[in-house]
Enzyme design. Structure first.
Site, PDB file in Angstrom:
ATOM      1  N   CYS A  82       0.839  -1.206   0.000  1.00 55.96           N
ATOM      2  CA  CYS A  82       0.000   0.000   0.000  1.00 55.96           C
ATOM      3  C   CYS A  82       0.876   1.259   0.000  1.00 55.96           C
ATOM      4  CB  CYS A  82      -1.003  -0.052   1.144  1.00 55.96           C
ATOM      5  SG  CYS A  82      -2.496   0.856   0.738  1.00 55.96           S
TER       6      CYS A  82
ATOM      7  N   GLU B 198      -1.403  -9.130   3.458  1.00 60.34           N
ATOM      8  CA  GLU B 198      -1.289  -9.621   4.838  1.00 60.34           C
ATOM      9  C   GLU B 198      -2.650  -9.973   5.458  1.00 60.34           C
ATOM     10  OE1 GLU B 198      -0.977  -6.506   3.877  1.00 60.34           O
ATOM     11  OE2 GLU B 198      -1.463  -5.060   5.455  1.00 60.34           O
TER      12      GLU B 198
ATOM     13  N   HIS C 172      -3.557  -5.245   0.246  1.00 61.51           N
ATOM     14  CA  HIS C 172      -2.978  -5.754   1.490  1.00 61.51           C
ATOM     15  C   HIS C 172      -2.970  -7.284   1.516  1.00 61.51           C
ATOM     16  CE1 HIS C 172      -2.846  -1.941   3.830  1.00 61.51           C
ATOM     17  NE2 HIS C 172      -3.744  -1.597   2.932  1.00 61.51           N
TER      18      HIS C 172
END
Ligand code: GLN
Length: 533
Positions: free
Chosen positions: A384, A512, A510
């Protein structure tokens, strides 16, 4: 199975006892027995969601597929269960009051006085039941945030009391998690705080069915007996939760303590066969018996707070463990990186990650970290803001656009290589107005991203307002930075890579948020792989 069973998890004595991990671990055990489970978090604060909160307040803001900004505990739930959560999995006091007040303004209460009981408690009960209704679940585990005795938790405890009564003992139980502190001077474990905490619950009309005791030291039978006697709980329902080396070991510890069996018995359900935890145990074996290590530098600005980058840290654990590797991740404060020290700081790392973030603070340190990774052929993953900084760095140092910037940082830059999307320009309110949740992304065949995912299209979660400015795309492609992931509907650039570099990938989304214990994220996997080479 017929009716959904409800499990409420409350906490006593102190915060940070790990209710989220206990909830996720119990969920995992029930899931591994073949049940359909979902876990819900109730946050007793007045914010509508944590999207407007600074990470220093409650740690990372986790984003679900449906674009809800939620508490980081939902990340644990997804990582443990491997099942997506949604809007219905995170309830805040702000949402409850907003709904009730909006109804009052519409006149829905037909002239009645609107009160905490029954209107607020009814809305709480509706939200708890909604999750089960939507997903046809066998079990809903509802974690009540905060600590019993907090003023702001009271309406929730009252809603739990009512639900327990209405649903009956075969359909709703309460698990109370408390702390048994060890007093080193007296060399003793103390149960008094637990007794007081259960008394508080009882004052509010709630008798816990199971007590889970967090402890640093193994509990003796006497301690369990004491808790059993003073808290009106049979001794089998007093469960020890001793500190574990890794949160991922907690499901096994809870299985050893028969938490899942005890829960099933409380519901008068058959206990049946043992849960199937084979893949989980394999993961844990690798976690504790890794063969290699790799040192990664992660650059962010909320590094003082352990929870601020929870999902990134866990993604590293998942990806590295599956490669029988331990990733040593050193968090580096971006404000401490400067022209004088950056070469020294990063010289021993095999990979560099630049974290997401907002605002100007620390941005130049992130850009220097990226410069170092790019010039020294060190594997780089930018997430990001990390991707946006990679775009800025390339503009300044390769394209020669020395004042290039994101308009988030500098509105008057001559080279706004990262800019606000057109439809963001008219937005004035902050809550839930970013580009949020899942969007598709088409991958270019010859790219590191395609090599990692091995798919033409992926879907990833977003949380940002600014984007790569497509006006500059040709300059980048000509100079050796390439857009390898594009949103097929909007043409927005989602991935930027340097093909000539060993492994240099910046993603606007993202990854993650979607890494789980049993399914590590492909980009983290390949990032680690490349760092190991
Ligand atoms: N601040 C940037 C934006 O809003 C990046 C956000 C992030 O890293 N999550 O676009």
């Amino acid at each position: 199975m017929n009716a959904t069973k409800y499990i409420f998890i409350t906490g006593g004595v102190t915060s940070s006892l790990g209710k989220g991990i206990i909830s996720a671990s119990l969920g995992k055990l029930l899931q591994a027995r073949g049940y359909k489970v979902s876990i819900q978090k109730i946050d007793p604060y007045l914010n509508i969601d944590p999207g407007t909160l600074n990470p220093y307040e409650h740690g990372e803001c986790y984003v679900t597929q449906d674009g809800t900004e939620t508490d980081l505990d939902l990340g644990h739930y997804e990582r443990f269960l491997g099942e997506p959560t949604s809007h219905a999995n995170n309830v805040t006091t702000g949402q409850i009051y907003q709904t009730v007040i909006n109804k009052e303004r519409k006149g829905d209460y037909l002239g009645k006085t609107v009160q905490i009981i029954p209107h607020i408690t009814n809305e709480i009960k509706t939200r708890i039941k909604l999750l089960a209704k939507k997903n046809k679940l066998d079990f809903v585990i509802t974690e009540i945030g905060g600590t019993v005795g907090d003023i702001e938790s009271l309406p929730y405890i009252e809603a739990v009391r009512q639900l327990k009564w209405e649903l009956g003992k075969n359909n709703a139980i309460v698990i109370h998690l408390t702390l048994v502190p060890y007093l080193s001077a007296a060399k003793e474990l103390k149960t008094k705080p637990t007794q007081h905490s259960v008394k508080l619950l009882l004052e509010n009309g709630v008798q816990p069915d199971i007590i889970v005791l967090r402890t640093e030291k193994s509990l003796t039978k006497e301690i369990k007996q004491k808790v059993s006697l003073f808290c009106n709980i049979d001794i089998e329902s007093v469960i020890e939760a001793i500190d574990a080396k890794s949160i991922y070991e907690v499901p096994l510890k809870m299985q050893d303590e028969k938490l899942d069996e005890t829960v099933l018995k409380k519901f008068s359900m058959e206990v049946g066969a043992e849960p199937d935890l084979k893949p989980w145990k394999e993961f844990l074996y690798k976690l504790y018996n890794n063969k290699k290590t790799v040192k990664i530098a992660a650059v962010g600005k909320y590094v003082e707070l352990q929870d601020a980058y929870k999902s990134i840290n866990d993604s590293f654990i998942h990806a590295a463990t599956h490669q029988e590797t331990k990733a040593i991740v050193d968090w580096i404060h971006s404000e401490k990186v400067n022209e004088e020290n950056y070469k020294e700081i990063f010289k021993d790392y095999k990979g560099i990650l630049v974290a997401p973030g907002f605002g100007h603070r620390g941005i130049e340190g992130k850009i220097l970290a990226i410069k170092y990774a790019r010039e020294n052929n060190i594997p780089f993953l930018g997430i990001c803001l990390g991707m946006q900084c990679a775009v800025i760095e390339f503009a300044r140092n390769v394209l020669g656009y020395s004042d290039a910037n994101s308009t988030e940082m500098e509105t008057s830059t001559e080279y706004p290589v990262i800019d606000l999307m057109e439809n963001q320009k008219s937005i004035t309110t902050m809550g839930a107005t970013m580009r949020l949740g899942s969007y598709p992304c088409n991958l270019k065949k010859k790219s590191k991203a395609f090599d990692a995912y091995k798919k033409n299209q992926v879907v990833e979660r977003h949380r940002h307002r600014y984007e790569f400015n497509n006006e500059f795309i040709e300059d980048y492609e000509k100079a050796g930075m390439s857009a390898t992931g594009i949103n097929p509907e909007t043409n927005l650039v989602e991935i930027m890579e340097i093909p000539a570099h060993k492994w240099f990938v910046g993603v606007q989304f993202h990854p993650e948020y979607s890494s789980t214990v049993l399914k590590p994220h492909p980009l983290f996997v390949d990032f680690i792989k490349s760092a190991l080479e």
